[in-house]
Write a protein that holds these residues in place. Structure first.
Motif, PDB file in Angstrom:
ATOM      1  N   TYR A  54      41.073  39.214  47.087  1.00 48.99           N
ATOM      2  CA  TYR A  54      41.090  37.749  47.209  1.00 48.99           C
ATOM      3  C   TYR A  54      42.167  37.130  46.308  1.00 48.99           C
ATOM      4  O   TYR A  54      42.825  36.160  46.685  1.00 48.99           O
ATOM      5  CB  TYR A  54      39.711  37.163  46.887  1.00 48.99           C
ATOM      6  CG  TYR A  54      38.631  37.602  47.850  1.00 48.99           C
ATOM      7  CD1 TYR A  54      38.862  37.604  49.221  1.00 48.99           C
ATOM      8  CD2 TYR A  54      37.382  37.994  47.393  1.00 48.99           C
ATOM      9  CE1 TYR A  54      37.867  38.007  50.116  1.00 48.99           C
ATOM     10  CE2 TYR A  54      36.383  38.398  48.276  1.00 48.99           C
ATOM     11  CZ  TYR A  54      36.633  38.398  49.628  1.00 48.99           C
ATOM     12  OH  TYR A  54      35.663  38.790  50.505  1.00 48.99           O
ATOM     13  N   HIS A  55      42.342  37.708  45.103  1.00 50.26           N
ATOM     14  CA  HIS A  55      43.454  37.245  44.261  1.00 50.26           C
ATOM     15  C   HIS A  55      44.773  37.471  45.004  1.00 50.26           C
ATOM     16  O   HIS A  55      45.647  36.600  45.019  1.00 50.26           O
ATOM     17  CB  HIS A  55      43.486  38.014  42.930  1.00 50.26           C
ATOM     18  CG  HIS A  55      42.508  37.510  41.905  1.00 50.26           C
ATOM     19  ND1 HIS A  55      42.596  36.253  41.340  1.00 50.26           N
ATOM     20  CD2 HIS A  55      41.435  38.097  41.337  1.00 50.26           C
ATOM     21  CE1 HIS A  55      41.618  36.102  40.450  1.00 50.26           C
ATOM     22  NE2 HIS A  55      40.889  37.204  40.435  1.00 50.26           N
ATOM     23  N   TYR A  92      41.383  30.604  45.736  1.00 52.11           N
ATOM     24  CA  TYR A  92      40.625  31.793  45.305  1.00 52.11           C
ATOM     25  C   TYR A  92      39.133  31.490  45.262  1.00 52.11           C
ATOM     26  O   TYR A  92      38.304  32.270  45.749  1.00 52.11           O
ATOM     27  CB  TYR A  92      41.132  32.268  43.936  1.00 52.11           C
ATOM     28  CG  TYR A  92      40.333  33.440  43.390  1.00 52.11           C
ATOM     29  CD1 TYR A  92      40.416  34.698  43.971  1.00 52.11           C
ATOM     30  CD2 TYR A  92      39.467  33.267  42.303  1.00 52.11           C
ATOM     31  CE1 TYR A  92      39.670  35.764  43.489  1.00 52.11           C
ATOM     32  CE2 TYR A  92      38.715  34.327  41.814  1.00 52.11           C
ATOM     33  CZ  TYR A  92      38.812  35.572  42.410  1.00 52.11           C
ATOM     34  OH  TYR A  92      38.063  36.618  41.938  1.00 52.11           O
ATOM     35  N   GLN A  93      38.785  30.342  44.688  1.00 58.95           N
ATOM     36  CA  GLN A  93      37.356  29.998  44.575  1.00 58.95           C
ATOM     37  C   GLN A  93      36.708  29.820  45.948  1.00 58.95           C
ATOM     38  O   GLN A  93      35.534  30.141  46.124  1.00 58.95           O
ATOM     39  CB  GLN A  93      37.176  28.755  43.708  1.00 58.95           C
ATOM     40  CG  GLN A  93      37.404  29.086  42.229  1.00 58.95           C
ATOM     41  CD  GLN A  93      37.204  27.911  41.297  1.00 58.95           C
ATOM     42  OE1 GLN A  93      37.325  26.759  41.707  1.00 58.95           O
ATOM     43  NE2 GLN A  93      36.920  28.199  40.043  1.00 58.95           N
ATOM     44  N   SER A  97      37.511  41.131  31.379  1.00 60.12           N
ATOM     45  CA  SER A  97      38.275  40.550  32.482  1.00 60.12           C
ATOM     46  C   SER A  97      39.032  39.329  31.982  1.00 60.12           C
ATOM     47  O   SER A  97      38.425  38.470  31.343  1.00 60.12           O
ATOM     48  CB  SER A  97      37.337  40.133  33.617  1.00 60.12           C
ATOM     49  OG  SER A  97      38.054  39.378  34.575  1.00 60.12           O
ATOM     50  N   VAL A  98      40.315  39.233  32.281  1.00 57.27           N
ATOM     51  CA  VAL A  98      41.081  38.047  31.860  1.00 57.27           C
ATOM     52  C   VAL A  98      40.845  36.865  32.804  1.00 57.27           C
ATOM     53  O   VAL A  98      41.436  35.807  32.633  1.00 57.27           O
ATOM     54  CB  VAL A  98      42.603  38.326  31.745  1.00 57.27           C
ATOM     55  CG1 VAL A  98      42.877  39.467  30.776  1.00 57.27           C
ATOM     56  CG2 VAL A  98      43.230  38.597  33.101  1.00 57.27           C
ATOM     57  N   SER A  99      39.966  37.037  33.795  1.00 61.90           N
ATOM     58  CA  SER A  99      39.728  35.957  34.759  1.00 61.90           C
ATOM     59  C   SER A  99      38.804  34.876  34.208  1.00 61.90           C
ATOM     60  O   SER A  99      37.750  35.168  33.660  1.00 61.90           O
ATOM     61  CB  SER A  99      39.112  36.527  36.037  1.00 61.90           C
ATOM     62  OG  SER A  99      38.707  35.477  36.888  1.00 61.90           O
ATOM     63  N   LYS A 100      39.216  33.625  34.417  1.00 60.53           N
ATOM     64  CA  LYS A 100      38.358  32.503  34.045  1.00 60.53           C
ATOM     65  C   LYS A 100      37.160  32.388  34.991  1.00 60.53           C
ATOM     66  O   LYS A 100      36.229  31.643  34.724  1.00 60.53           O
ATOM     67  CB  LYS A 100      39.165  31.197  34.081  1.00 60.53           C
ATOM     68  CG  LYS A 100      40.220  31.149  32.986  1.00 60.53           C
ATOM     69  CD  LYS A 100      40.974  29.840  32.956  1.00 60.53           C
ATOM     70  CE  LYS A 100      41.864  29.805  31.725  1.00 60.53           C
ATOM     71  NZ  LYS A 100      42.889  28.758  31.789  1.00 60.53           N
ATOM     72  N   ASN A 101      37.210  33.112  36.105  1.00 56.66           N
ATOM     73  CA  ASN A 101      36.109  33.094  37.070  1.00 56.66           C
ATOM     74  C   ASN A 101      35.146  34.265  36.869  1.00 56.66           C
ATOM     75  O   ASN A 101      34.201  34.425  37.648  1.00 56.66           O
ATOM     76  CB  ASN A 101      36.671  33.150  38.491  1.00 56.66           C
ATOM     77  CG  ASN A 101      37.444  31.888  38.849  1.00 56.66           C
ATOM     78  OD1 ASN A 101      36.855  30.809  38.964  1.00 56.66           O
ATOM     79  ND2 ASN A 101      38.760  31.993  38.986  1.00 56.66           N
TER      80      ASN A 101
END
Ligand code: BG6
Ligand code: MG
Length: 213
Positions: free
Chosen positions: A19-20, A79-80, A113-117
């Motif tokens: 998805y990214h 992405y969201q 994970s460096v993801s804010k999500n």
């Protein structure tokens, strides 16, 4: 003897890496940057603004800071929308059993994970309670390939690097694990993850016995 396992999220526990990829591809094409699989491998594990800067550099055009923030928001909204329906059914094969086996054997688990999500994703997947420590973008200054996120996770577990191993699907992530002086288990292709200590195709091939010496 290993005492802790530090997992990446996107592309390791669930296929959100795809998805990214879709969201970055649409953004890259909108700014006229060429976007292929090889370029995408360079973006995996890299934080949002870092990834955006790589794409914009490839476009050969100049963007103001305000433009960059707008583009980053656009990508994130796309992405969201792609992860809105994520559920436990989206765990990759072997992900839930591996977490359960590791914890049942008395090892600690962390998410890096460096993801804010990341927090929202593990909640939707139903695995938020499977980690002793969650380290995400809010808790670190430097994105992978910097070792900060893996070192922060180990410290959060109360463990030293030598008794932890990291699990990663990205080139940047494997580099971060190795810079943290940990054993690196790659998920994906050995041709891509050349710096990993061992590479398996997915967590369905994970055997805890290999790590209990
Ligand atoms: C990483 C992904 O986990 O998170 C990257 O591998 C992504 O592809 C990065 O760019 C940042 O994610 P987010 O959700 O904060 O934009
Ligand atoms: Mg990943």
């Amino acid at each position: 003897e290993y005492r802790g396992v530090i997992f990446d999220l996107d592309g390791v526990l669930t296929d959100t890496a795809h998805y990214h990829y879709l969201a970055w591809k649409r953004l890259a094409e909108s700014v006229g940057a060429i976007f292929d699989e090889a370029f995408n491998e360079q973006l995996k594990g890299v934080d949002r603004m870092g990834s955006l800067n790589l794409i914009l550099a490839a476009s050969g055009k100049d963007f103001s800071e305000a433009d960059k923030l707008t583009l980053a928001d656009e990508k994130n909204l796309h992405y969201q929308s792609l992860i809105a329906q994520l559920s436990p059914a989206d765990l990759l094969p072997g992900a839930a059993p591996s977490l359960q086996l590791i914890r049942a054997a008395g090892l600690k688990t962390a998410l890096a994970s460096v993801s804010k999500n990341a927090q929202a994703v593990i909640e939707r997947l139903g695995i938020a309670d499977q980690f002793d420590v969650v380290v995400d973008a809010a808790k670190i200054k430097n994105s992978k390939p910097d070792p900060e996120i893996f070192l922060t996770a180990a410290a959060g577990l109360g463990l030293t690097a030598d008794v932890c191993f990291g699990v990663e699907d990205s080139i940047a992530g494997i580099r971060a694990i190795k810079s943290a002086n940990m054993f690196a288990l790659g998920i994906g292709s050995p041709a891509v993850l050349t710096e990993a200590d061992v590479v398996i195709a997915g967590l369905h091939q994970f055997s805890l016995q290999d790590y209990l010496k």
